[in-house]
Design a protein around this motif. Structure first.
Motif, mmCIF file in Angstrom:
data_model
loop_
_atom_site.group_PDB
_atom_site.id
_atom_site.type_symbol
_atom_site.label_atom_id
_atom_site.label_comp_id
_atom_site.label_asym_id
_atom_site.label_seq_id
_atom_site.Cartn_x
_atom_site.Cartn_y
_atom_site.Cartn_z
ATOM 1 N N THR A 26 0.821 -1.214 0.000
ATOM 2 C CA THR A 26 0.000 0.000 0.000
ATOM 3 C C THR A 26 0.846 1.251 0.000
ATOM 4 O O THR A 26 0.365 2.327 -0.308
ATOM 5 C CB THR A 26 -0.949 0.034 1.214
ATOM 6 N N ASN A 30 3.924 5.094 -3.724
ATOM 7 C CA ASN A 30 3.069 6.240 -3.439
ATOM 8 C C ASN A 30 3.785 7.540 -3.759
ATOM 9 O O ASN A 30 4.991 7.678 -3.548
ATOM 10 C CB ASN A 30 2.647 6.244 -1.967
ATOM 11 N N LYS A 31 3.044 8.534 -4.206
ATOM 12 C CA LYS A 31 3.610 9.832 -4.496
ATOM 13 C C LYS A 31 3.961 10.547 -3.197
ATOM 14 O O LYS A 31 3.333 10.346 -2.172
ATOM 15 C CB LYS A 31 2.613 10.665 -5.307
ATOM 16 N N SER A 53 -9.552 12.893 7.287
ATOM 17 C CA SER A 53 -8.343 13.465 6.687
ATOM 18 C C SER A 53 -7.121 13.215 7.561
ATOM 19 O O SER A 53 -5.998 13.136 7.057
ATOM 20 C CB SER A 53 -8.521 14.971 6.456
ATOM 21 N N ALA A 56 -6.388 8.892 7.664
ATOM 22 C CA ALA A 56 -5.817 8.252 6.467
ATOM 23 C C ALA A 56 -4.288 8.170 6.517
ATOM 24 O O ALA A 56 -3.721 7.082 6.374
ATOM 25 C CB ALA A 56 -6.294 8.972 5.205
ATOM 26 N N GLN A 296 -5.001 14.033 4.457
ATOM 27 C CA GLN A 296 -5.485 13.532 3.171
ATOM 28 C C GLN A 296 -6.621 14.438 2.709
ATOM 29 O O GLN A 296 -7.692 14.463 3.319
ATOM 30 C CB GLN A 296 -5.975 12.094 3.297
ATOM 31 N N ASN A 298 -9.086 15.095 -0.250
ATOM 32 C CA ASN A 298 -9.626 14.480 -1.459
ATOM 33 C C ASN A 298 -8.664 13.390 -1.945
ATOM 34 O O ASN A 298 -8.421 12.430 -1.239
ATOM 35 C CB ASN A 298 -9.882 15.551 -2.527
ATOM 36 N N ASN A 299 -8.089 13.560 -3.125
ATOM 37 C CA ASN A 299 -7.187 12.537 -3.649
ATOM 38 C C ASN A 299 -5.717 12.916 -3.481
ATOM 39 O O ASN A 299 -4.848 12.328 -4.127
ATOM 40 C CB ASN A 299 -7.480 12.293 -5.139
ATOM 41 N N GLU A 300 -5.459 13.872 -2.629
ATOM 42 C CA GLU A 300 -4.091 14.364 -2.473
ATOM 43 C C GLU A 300 -3.665 14.357 -1.014
ATOM 44 O O GLU A 300 -4.423 14.755 -0.126
ATOM 45 C CB GLU A 300 -3.983 15.791 -3.031
#
Length: 413
Positions: A26, A30-31, A53, A56, A296, A298-300
């Motif tokens: 996982t 990852n970025k 947020s 995560a 975290q 949204n997707n960033e």
């Protein structure tokens, strides 16, 4: 070997293997999170944080330490119950503060003796384990007062492994110690021993004592270490200033430890105009408990660079990287954004519930170190050169100063 004795290690190994592979797959590839350094953007992000947020990015702690606490949950009811319980536990009357201070000072002297070795006719002790043991034992006394005094071997094993496993959460198991899985299992064995848990009793998830130990102990020992180095061993621009400054800090902490209560903590000592609170605030500024806070969005994933905010000359002036407790004397904060940029315990609804308790505890722990390591001790580490004894800001990294030693000066006892 009976059935229970066989099954517990086997189940522990299976769980550790599952964690390892889940953690690796996982996190691999990852970025990197986007770093936030704009003060207003950071404040808005912290104030608008949700449980999700925050939880995560903290799942790495769940996977490595098997915890389930306010930092990792998305369950609002569970979170609020935890925080309410913590706030009740943090209510500390003056007589309890006095008890914690007395215990810290007595324990420190005992810990130094246990860790002391003689080399070339000189007595010395590695400083980091001494500080970690001190902080860990005081945290146990405060939050787990019924625990029988653990052995120094167990304390050092637990504190060392917590540090190594924490580093593993930063780098991923592929870069961590090859004995990661064994460390996890052995850490659980030591925790069971210290907390008196039998092999068949649950010690993970909501029953894990690390739910308290990780945020309480792990978040402040590095602050305590660096604050102690600043007030006890750091150099000034000239010898006269250095002598006056060190004597001033010594008097301030000696007075505080003789009356360890919030009133003395916040009151300036005589004509120094400095309180222990100012010293602790400056340590929290230069060496925050959490150097960066992840969220975290949204997707960033974003990373709030707390250490950078706390050392930004725009907020703190030209001497932003200098240890200057006097900057906290009210009038000196006028015209700067220091108070706005000071976020050692976060902001908003999800800020640390111990934000008032922790500074006082740090003051007591540093006061115990000042009282137990007085004249006759020096700090040495050939590998670091003049770094520790110089005037530049100390390294805030978790692995910094691992080889630092307290050493008796010849002829001193």
């Amino acid at each position: 070997m009976n059935f229970v004795e066989f099954c517990v290690p086997a189940l522990c190994l299976i769980a550790a293997l599952w964690v390892y592979f889940r953690f690796f797959y996982t996190n691999h590839g990852n970025k990197q999170p986007r770093t936030l350094r704009d003060l207003q953007q950071c404040r808005i992000t912290l104030r608008s944080s949700t449980l999700a947020s925050r939880a995560a990015p903290n799942q790495r702690l769940v996977e490595v330490f098997n915890i389930d606490n306010a930092l990792t949950t998305t369950n609002r009811v569970y979170h609020d119950n935890i925080v309410q319980g913590i706030r009740l536990n943090l209510q500390t009357p003056d007589d309890e503060w006095n008890m914690l201070a007395t215990f810290a000072l007595n324990n420190l002297r005992h810990t130094i003796l246990l860790n002391q070795v003689v080399e070339g006719g000189q007595k010395s002790a590695v400083l980091v384990p001494v500080v970690q043991s001190l902080v860990f034992r005081v945290v146990l006394l405060k939050f787990f007062s019924k625990i029988i005094k653990p052995s120094e071997a167990d304390v050092q094993y637990i504190t060392t492994r917590i540090n190594l496993l924490w580093l593993a959460t930063k780098h991923g198991p592929s870069q961590a110690d090859s004995n990661l899985l064994e460390m996890k299992c052995q850490l659980e064995v030591r925790l069971r021993r210290v907390f008196g848990k039998s092999p068949d009793e649950q010690i993970n998830g909501r029953a894990n004592p690390l739910n308290i130990i990780i945020p309480a102990y792990e978040s402040i020992w590095r602050v305590v270490l660096r604050c102690f180095l600043e007030v006890r061993f750091r150099k000034c621009e000239n010898e006269i200033e250095e002598s006056v400054t060190k004597r001033k800090y010594k008097m301030i902490f000696r007075n505080f430890m003789s009356h360890p209560n919030p009133s003395v903590f916040e009151s300036s000592f005589q004509d120094t105009h400095i309180a222990v609170k100012h010293i602790v605030n400056e340590a929290l500024r230069l060496y925050p408990p959490t150097r960066s806070i992840h969220r975290q969005l949204n997707n960033e994933m974003v990373k709030i660079d707390v250490e950078w905010l706390h050392r930004d000359p725009v907020s703190w002036g030209r001497n932003a990287e200098e240890f200057k407790p006097e900057r906290w004397v009210g009038v000196l904060l006028k015209g700067v954004d220091g108070k706005m940029a000071f976020t050692p315990f976060g902001l908003g609804e999800l800020s640390c519930p111990a934000k008032k308790f922790a500074p006082m505890l740090i003051g007591i722990l540093v006061g115990a170190l000042m009282g137990g390591v007085e004249e006759g001790w020096e700090v040495v580490d050939e590998k670091l050169g003049g770094d520790v004894l110089g005037t530049k800001v100390l390294d805030g990294g978790r692995e910094a100063y691992e080889g630092l030693r307290l050493r008796r000066v010849n002829g001193e006892e």
